[in-house]
Design a protein around this motif. Structure first.
Motif, short mmCIF file in Angstrom:
data_model
loop_
_atom_site.label_atom_id
_atom_site.label_comp_id
_atom_site.label_asym_id
_atom_site.label_seq_id
_atom_site.Cartn_x
_atom_site.Cartn_y
_atom_site.Cartn_z
N ASN A 66 0.86 -1.17 0.00
CA ASN A 66 0.00 0.00 0.00
C ASN A 66 0.91 1.23 0.00
N ASP A 67 0.94 1.95 -1.11
CA ASP A 67 1.83 3.10 -1.26
C ASP A 67 1.50 4.25 -0.31
N ASP A 68 0.31 4.26 0.29
CA ASP A 68 -0.09 5.33 1.19
C ASP A 68 0.49 5.14 2.60
N SER A 93 -1.28 6.15 7.63
CA SER A 93 -1.71 6.58 6.30
C SER A 93 -1.24 8.02 6.07
N GLN A 94 -0.48 8.22 5.00
CA GLN A 94 0.00 9.56 4.69
C GLN A 94 -1.16 10.50 4.37
N ASP A 95 -2.21 9.99 3.72
CA ASP A 95 -3.40 10.81 3.42
C ASP A 95 -4.06 11.30 4.71
N ASP A 98 -1.88 13.99 6.24
CA ASP A 98 -2.00 15.24 5.47
C ASP A 98 -3.30 15.98 5.77
N GLY A 103 -3.08 9.46 11.58
CA GLY A 103 -2.77 8.56 10.48
C GLY A 103 -2.60 7.11 10.86
#
Length: 122
Positions: A66-68, A93-95, A98, A103
């Motif tokens: 998972n790239d996130d 989670s980077q999203d 952000d 996260g």
């Protein structure tokens, strides 16, 4: 009252008796002979050098795909009840980060053999 005498022998003197000369090199094994040691016989400090946090993160990235996700660890090497070593990683989670959140999406134990197991925070 009798006096008791204790003979003190400096450790340096004792250690130097069997030590090689200053410029002498010593082979750990005879020529053409390989030496192997089982993982369970390797002291924990050396296992940490062989199995790094960066390796654990790479295993987790590959397993979770998972790239996130971003991973973090306190760098402490743990040992389970079977004697297997692992790092505890926090996945975020980077999203979500952000957008103002922590996260945090989970915790994982990542073993030296590449196994990634969902776990609790440590």
């Amino acid at each position: 009252m009798k006096k008791k005498w204790l003979a003190v022998v400096p450790a340096v003197t004792v250690a130097l008796v069997g030590a090689p000369h200053f410029n002498q090199t010593v082979d750990a094994a005879p020529e053409n002979e390989s030496v192997q040691q089982a993982e369970s016989e390797i002291p924990a400090g050396y296992q940490a050098e062989l199995f790094t946090v960066e390796t654990a993160v790479a295993y987790a990235e590959k397993a979770l795909d998972n790239d996130d996700l971003v991973f973090s660890s306190n760098g402490e090497l743990h040992r389970d009840s079977d004697g297997k070593v692992f790092y505890s990683l926090k996945a975020q989670s980077q999203d979500l980060i952000d957008n103002g959140g922590t996260g945090t999406v989970g915790f994982y134990d990542v073993y030296q053999n590449g196994d990634v197991v969902e776990s609790k925070p440590r």
